[in-house]
Design a protein around this motif. Structure first.
Motif, mmCIF file in Angstrom:
data_model
loop_
_atom_site.group_PDB
_atom_site.id
_atom_site.type_symbol
_atom_site.label_atom_id
_atom_site.label_comp_id
_atom_site.label_asym_id
_atom_site.label_seq_id
_atom_site.Cartn_x
_atom_site.Cartn_y
_atom_site.Cartn_z
ATOM 1 N N PHE A 130 14.977 5.463 -6.905
ATOM 2 C CA PHE A 130 13.298 5.635 -7.413
ATOM 3 C C PHE A 130 13.139 4.241 -7.912
ATOM 4 C CE2 PHE A 130 12.018 7.064 -12.042
ATOM 5 C CZ PHE A 130 10.521 6.883 -11.540
ATOM 6 N N LEU A 131 14.699 3.806 -8.801
ATOM 7 C CA LEU A 131 14.429 3.778 -10.189
ATOM 8 C C LEU A 131 14.436 1.846 -9.348
ATOM 9 C CD1 LEU A 131 17.710 4.626 -12.166
ATOM 10 C CD2 LEU A 131 15.424 4.195 -13.036
ATOM 11 N N LYS A 132 14.902 1.584 -8.032
ATOM 12 C CA LYS A 132 15.022 -0.004 -7.743
ATOM 13 C C LYS A 132 13.135 -0.228 -7.714
ATOM 14 C CE LYS A 132 17.537 -1.330 -4.265
ATOM 15 N NZ LYS A 132 19.088 -1.267 -3.106
ATOM 16 N N GLU A 133 12.422 1.065 -6.688
ATOM 17 C CA GLU A 133 11.156 0.896 -6.421
ATOM 18 C C GLU A 133 10.205 0.220 -7.704
ATOM 19 O OE1 GLU A 133 9.803 3.882 -4.018
ATOM 20 O OE2 GLU A 133 11.896 3.685 -2.232
ATOM 21 N N ARG A 134 11.025 1.159 -8.451
ATOM 22 C CA ARG A 134 10.003 1.083 -9.871
ATOM 23 C C ARG A 134 9.870 -0.025 -10.766
ATOM 24 N NH1 ARG A 134 10.625 4.896 -14.860
ATOM 25 N NH2 ARG A 134 12.366 4.116 -15.369
ATOM 26 N N THR A 135 11.835 -1.085 -10.552
ATOM 27 C CA THR A 135 11.524 -2.079 -10.837
ATOM 28 C C THR A 135 11.004 -2.982 -10.315
ATOM 29 O OG1 THR A 135 14.001 -1.601 -12.220
ATOM 30 C CG2 THR A 135 13.298 -3.627 -11.197
ATOM 31 N N ALA A 136 10.759 -2.890 -8.714
ATOM 32 C CA ALA A 136 10.602 -4.072 -7.929
ATOM 33 C C ALA A 136 8.909 -3.870 -8.019
ATOM 34 C CB ALA A 136 10.482 -3.675 -6.180
ATOM 35 N N ARG A 137 8.186 -2.856 -8.564
ATOM 36 C CA ARG A 137 7.084 -3.227 -9.004
ATOM 37 C C ARG A 137 6.678 -3.218 -10.164
ATOM 38 N NH1 ARG A 137 5.758 2.823 -8.564
ATOM 39 N NH2 ARG A 137 7.980 3.322 -8.333
ATOM 40 N N GLU A 138 7.330 -2.932 -11.422
ATOM 41 C CA GLU A 138 7.038 -3.405 -12.644
ATOM 42 C C GLU A 138 7.568 -5.623 -12.703
ATOM 43 O OE1 GLU A 138 10.324 -2.049 -14.893
ATOM 44 O OE2 GLU A 138 8.844 0.334 -15.171
ATOM 45 N N GLU A 139 7.828 -5.711 -11.168
ATOM 46 C CA GLU A 139 8.606 -7.140 -11.766
ATOM 47 C C GLU A 139 6.741 -7.490 -10.671
ATOM 48 O OE1 GLU A 139 12.123 -7.930 -9.054
ATOM 49 O OE2 GLU A 139 13.062 -7.519 -11.115
ATOM 50 N N GLU A 140 6.498 -6.792 -9.943
ATOM 51 C CA GLU A 140 5.222 -7.567 -8.930
ATOM 52 C C GLU A 140 4.168 -7.095 -9.340
ATOM 53 O OE1 GLU A 140 2.537 -5.978 -5.701
ATOM 54 O OE2 GLU A 140 5.095 -5.986 -4.889
ATOM 55 N N VAL A 141 4.237 -6.753 -10.846
ATOM 56 C CA VAL A 141 3.244 -6.105 -11.704
ATOM 57 C C VAL A 141 2.830 -7.682 -12.719
ATOM 58 C CG1 VAL A 141 1.842 -5.036 -13.650
ATOM 59 C CG2 VAL A 141 2.436 -4.100 -10.728
ATOM 60 N N ALA A 142 3.941 -7.475 -13.150
ATOM 61 C CA ALA A 142 4.726 -8.435 -14.642
ATOM 62 C C ALA A 142 3.770 -10.066 -13.494
ATOM 63 C CB ALA A 142 5.845 -8.581 -13.890
ATOM 64 N N ASP A 143 4.235 -10.402 -12.192
ATOM 65 C CA ASP A 143 4.208 -12.193 -11.576
ATOM 66 C C ASP A 143 2.609 -11.731 -11.317
ATOM 67 O OD1 ASP A 143 6.801 -11.980 -11.389
ATOM 68 O OD2 ASP A 143 7.276 -11.383 -9.247
ATOM 69 N N LYS A 144 2.126 -10.576 -11.620
ATOM 70 C CA LYS A 144 0.567 -11.035 -10.846
ATOM 71 C C LYS A 144 -0.449 -10.521 -12.137
ATOM 72 C CE LYS A 144 0.604 -8.536 -6.535
ATOM 73 N NZ LYS A 144 0.116 -7.201 -5.799
ATOM 74 N N LYS A 145 -0.077 -10.280 -13.346
ATOM 75 C CA LYS A 145 -0.738 -10.471 -14.387
ATOM 76 C C LYS A 145 -1.243 -12.155 -14.233
ATOM 77 C CE LYS A 145 0.881 -6.547 -17.451
ATOM 78 N NZ LYS A 145 1.963 -6.911 -18.955
ATOM 79 N N GLU A 146 -2.676 -11.958 -14.660
ATOM 80 C CA GLU A 146 -3.445 -13.372 -15.039
ATOM 81 C C GLU A 146 -4.087 -13.615 -16.044
ATOM 82 O OE1 GLU A 146 -6.744 -13.378 -12.753
ATOM 83 O OE2 GLU A 146 -5.538 -12.747 -10.360
ATOM 84 N N THR A 147 -3.714 -14.708 -16.596
ATOM 85 C CA THR A 147 -4.174 -14.663 -18.403
ATOM 86 C C THR A 147 -5.133 -14.608 -18.427
ATOM 87 O OG1 THR A 147 -4.387 -17.256 -17.428
ATOM 88 C CG2 THR A 147 -2.291 -16.991 -19.181
ATOM 89 N N LEU A 148 -5.916 -13.771 -19.640
ATOM 90 C CA LEU A 148 -7.179 -14.183 -19.612
ATOM 91 C C LEU A 148 -8.029 -15.354 -20.324
ATOM 92 C CD1 LEU A 148 -6.585 -11.002 -22.363
ATOM 93 C CD2 LEU A 148 -7.422 -10.578 -19.883
ATOM 94 N N ASP A 149 -9.027 -15.288 -19.675
ATOM 95 C CA ASP A 149 -9.633 -16.921 -19.508
ATOM 96 C C ASP A 149 -11.005 -16.323 -20.573
ATOM 97 O OD1 ASP A 149 -9.906 -19.681 -19.953
ATOM 98 O OD2 ASP A 149 -11.200 -19.275 -17.457
#
Length: 77
Positions: A32-51
């Motif tokens: 569970f911790l590994k999956e959550r960490t992977a999801r958090e990293e994926e979300v952090a990578d997908k964050k777009e800058t506000l334009d």
């Protein structure tokens, strides 16, 4: 021994001290911790800058004062 290795060794000793029927719970929690960490990293990578749109109204006047005393009257407000 490094700090990480020491902590890993302590964690392994704690796990080994558990009854065998708890090993599956520990494994599920680690997964569970590994999956959550992977999801958090994926979300952090997908964050777009506000334009936000930028509206330029030109340069401010040189004599512009933003002091409270200059913007408001002295009627006690």
């Amino acid at each position: 021994m490094s700090v990480a290795m020491h902590k890993t060794q302590m964690l392994l000793e704690k796990i080994q001290s558990l009854p065998e029927d708890r090993f599956a719970q520990v494994e599920d929690f680690v997964d569970f911790l590994k999956e959550r960490t992977a999801r958090e990293e994926e979300v952090a990578d997908k964050k777009e800058t506000l334009d936000f749109p930028v509206i330029s109204v030109g340069k401010w006047p040189k004599d512009l004062s933003l002091r409270r005393e200059d913007m408001y009257s002295d009627d006690g407000r």
